[in-house]
Design an enzyme around this catalytic site. Sequence first.
Site, PDB file in Angstrom:
ATOM      1  N   CYS A 116       0.823  -1.223   0.000  1.00 45.72           N
ATOM      2  CA  CYS A 116       0.000   0.000   0.000  1.00 45.72           C
ATOM      3  C   CYS A 116       0.853   1.268   0.000  1.00 45.72           C
ATOM      4  CB  CYS A 116      -0.937   0.000   1.200  1.00 45.72           C
ATOM      5  SG  CYS A 116      -2.170  -1.304   1.090  1.00 45.72           S
ATOM      6  N   HIS A 256      -2.853   7.116   3.701  1.00 44.94           N
ATOM      7  CA  HIS A 256      -3.379   5.912   3.042  1.00 44.94           C
ATOM      8  C   HIS A 256      -4.721   5.542   3.679  1.00 44.94           C
ATOM      9  CE1 HIS A 256      -3.812   2.009   1.378  1.00 44.94           C
ATOM     10  NE2 HIS A 256      -3.544   1.374   2.506  1.00 44.94           N
ATOM     11  N   ASN A 286     -10.224   0.369   0.701  1.00 43.05           N
ATOM     12  CA  ASN A 286      -8.770   0.383   0.526  1.00 43.05           C
ATOM     13  C   ASN A 286      -8.454  -0.111  -0.885  1.00 43.05           C
ATOM     14  OD1 ASN A 286      -6.031  -0.019   0.531  1.00 43.05           O
ATOM     15  ND2 ASN A 286      -5.963  -1.157   2.458  1.00 43.05           N
TER      16      ASN A 286
HETATM   17  O1  UT7 Z   1      -3.427  -1.197   3.769  1.00 40.58           O
HETATM   18  C1  UT7 Z   1      -2.701  -1.902   4.726  1.00 40.58           C
HETATM   19  C2  UT7 Z   1      -3.320  -3.206   4.904  1.00 40.58           C
HETATM   20  N1  UT7 Z   1      -4.403  -3.401   5.799  1.00 40.58           N
HETATM   21  C3  UT7 Z   1      -4.771  -2.715   6.906  1.00 40.58           C
HETATM   22  O2  UT7 Z   1      -4.326  -1.666   7.221  1.00 40.58           O
HETATM   23  C4  UT7 Z   1      -5.797  -3.360   7.804  1.00 40.58           C
HETATM   24  C5  UT7 Z   1      -5.448  -3.215   9.259  1.00 40.58           C
HETATM   25  N2  UT7 Z   1      -6.384  -3.924  10.137  1.00 40.58           N
HETATM   26  C6  UT7 Z   1      -7.703  -3.609  10.251  1.00 40.58           C
HETATM   27  O3  UT7 Z   1      -8.182  -2.710   9.589  1.00 40.58           O
HETATM   28  C7  UT7 Z   1      -8.525  -4.358  11.265  1.00 40.58           C
HETATM   29  O4  UT7 Z   1      -7.690  -5.126  12.100  1.00 40.58           O
HETATM   30  C8  UT7 Z   1      -9.604  -5.278  10.630  1.00 40.58           C
HETATM   31  C9  UT7 Z   1     -10.655  -4.447   9.935  1.00 40.58           C
HETATM   32  C10 UT7 Z   1      -8.964  -6.244   9.633  1.00 40.58           C
HETATM   33  C11 UT7 Z   1     -10.308  -6.108  11.695  1.00 40.58           C
HETATM   34  O5  UT7 Z   1     -10.849  -5.260  12.695  1.00 40.58           O
HETATM   35  P1  UT7 Z   1     -10.563  -5.509  14.249  1.00 40.58           P
HETATM   36  O6  UT7 Z   1     -11.284  -4.476  14.988  1.00 40.58           O
HETATM   37  O7  UT7 Z   1      -9.063  -5.596  14.417  1.00 40.58           O
HETATM   38  O8  UT7 Z   1     -11.266  -6.890  14.479  1.00 40.58           O
HETATM   39  P2  UT7 Z   1     -10.635  -8.264  15.028  1.00 40.58           P
HETATM   40  O9  UT7 Z   1      -9.796  -8.911  13.981  1.00 40.58           O
HETATM   41  O10 UT7 Z   1     -10.040  -8.037  16.372  1.00 40.58           O
HETATM   42  O11 UT7 Z   1     -11.935  -9.140  15.221  1.00 40.58           O
HETATM   43  C12 UT7 Z   1     -12.905  -8.825  16.256  1.00 40.58           C
HETATM   44  C13 UT7 Z   1     -14.101  -9.720  16.058  1.00 40.58           C
HETATM   45  C14 UT7 Z   1     -13.758 -11.198  15.857  1.00 40.58           C
HETATM   46  O12 UT7 Z   1     -14.765 -11.967  16.486  1.00 40.58           O
HETATM   47  P3  UT7 Z   1     -14.492 -12.642  17.914  1.00 40.58           P
HETATM   48  O13 UT7 Z   1     -13.290 -13.532  17.727  1.00 40.58           O
HETATM   49  O14 UT7 Z   1     -14.223 -11.516  18.849  1.00 40.58           O
HETATM   50  O15 UT7 Z   1     -15.764 -13.381  18.189  1.00 40.58           O
HETATM   51  C15 UT7 Z   1     -13.867 -11.375  14.369  1.00 40.58           C
HETATM   52  O16 UT7 Z   1     -14.189 -12.687  13.995  1.00 40.58           O
HETATM   53  O17 UT7 Z   1     -14.801  -9.322  14.901  1.00 40.58           O
HETATM   54  C16 UT7 Z   1     -15.021 -10.452  14.062  1.00 40.58           C
HETATM   55  N3  UT7 Z   1     -15.054  -9.986  12.693  1.00 40.58           N
HETATM   56  C17 UT7 Z   1     -16.180  -9.595  12.070  1.00 40.58           C
HETATM   57  N4  UT7 Z   1     -17.448  -9.526  12.505  1.00 40.58           N
HETATM   58  C18 UT7 Z   1     -18.364  -9.065  11.632  1.00 40.58           C
HETATM   59  C19 UT7 Z   1     -13.997  -9.852  11.819  1.00 40.58           C
HETATM   60  N5  UT7 Z   1     -14.443  -9.385  10.647  1.00 40.58           N
HETATM   61  C20 UT7 Z   1     -15.781  -9.211  10.773  1.00 40.58           C
HETATM   62  C21 UT7 Z   1     -16.800  -8.752   9.927  1.00 40.58           C
HETATM   63  N6  UT7 Z   1     -18.067  -8.688  10.392  1.00 40.58           N
HETATM   64  N7  UT7 Z   1     -16.543  -8.340   8.660  1.00 40.58           N
END
Ligand code: UT7
Length: 333
Positions: A116, A256, A286
Amino acid sequence: MTKIRAAITGIGAYVPEYILKNDELAKMVDTSDEWIMTRIGIKERHILKTPGKGTSHMGAKAVQDLLKRTNTSADEIDLLICTTVTPDMLFPATANIISDKVGIKNAFSFDINAGCSGFLYGLSTASQFVEAGKYKKVIVVGADKMSSIVNYTDRSTCPIFGDGAGAVLLEPSSNEHGIIDFINQVDGSGRKHLHQKAGGSKKPPTHETIDAQEHYVYQEGQTVFKFAVSKMADISLEVMKRNNLSIEDLDWLAPHQANMRIIEATGRRMAISTDKVMVNIEKFGNTTDATIPLLLNDYESKLKKGDNIIITTFGAGFTWGALYLKWGYNTPE
Ligand code: UT7
């Protein structure tokens, strides 16, 4: 002797027609508009659905838009750099295909892959050719068809990404406008947190790699999130400090667009007021290499000649960077 700077003198953009909204995603995976808006801040993203069309299709459209808006002929272009993580094919370079599609013949062209941070790496690389004095019209085009490597059964990655392309023209400027300074960085050990497992020379694609879904984006979201906030904020402050630029002197931060919470946390860490932070993630998601030119395109009419702008990115690699430029033109009414 007056230093030659590389100034952005025009922008072009393209996003495909099809819009994938959160409600449609919620029918594909277990998610909701509310979760995506709260945790990522994306309402919709554009997806290139036309069979047989890849990244070069969007990149060429953005470059055509740029040439038209700047009243430039393809013959005048000296160099075209395409930044992408989703090339049409592993070789030849997508830059070459774009050049062919738009009729660029008197130039050379190549791709840069820096996750990115690609567009920032591309912009800073291009600026060196212009500053050297030999290259008068250089295009940097950031384009990605992220939908070609996103797993639409994985709810943790599929809401994030979208497709699109944006391009800028760089030309020499002998006044104070243009790219003033930049810092690019890499930490290759970060690759374990964000990568594509198969499809390259280490693990060429096979039926097994496809069955194991190793041709999709693999991401450890929370790790990437933490690095992105600290690295983008700290490197922006570093480039500002060495150019004696205070937060008050800064007119715009162009970060970004990966996650609305990353953008907000970066702004807080830099103590910059939110109205100076460019944001359009809600409508494009993104788009990897296209986020920065699509941002500049959306804000073009608000930018004034002489505005101090910091562009900052973070991406797979890990790669990150910050670039300080003084905007070079007022947009005609
Ligand atoms: O461009 C550079 C590349 N990428 C990035 O910069 C991305 C950086 N990371 C992020 O933006 C975030 O970490 C994510 C958007 C990928 C994820 O958000 P988060 O707040 O870090 O969520 P998490 O991974 O801690 O997951 C929390 C919960 C989990 O459930 P449990 O285990 O707590 O029951 C996930 O399974 O949210 C769940 N979850 C979802 N729930 C509903 C993950 N994705 C989803 C979803 N809808 N789409």
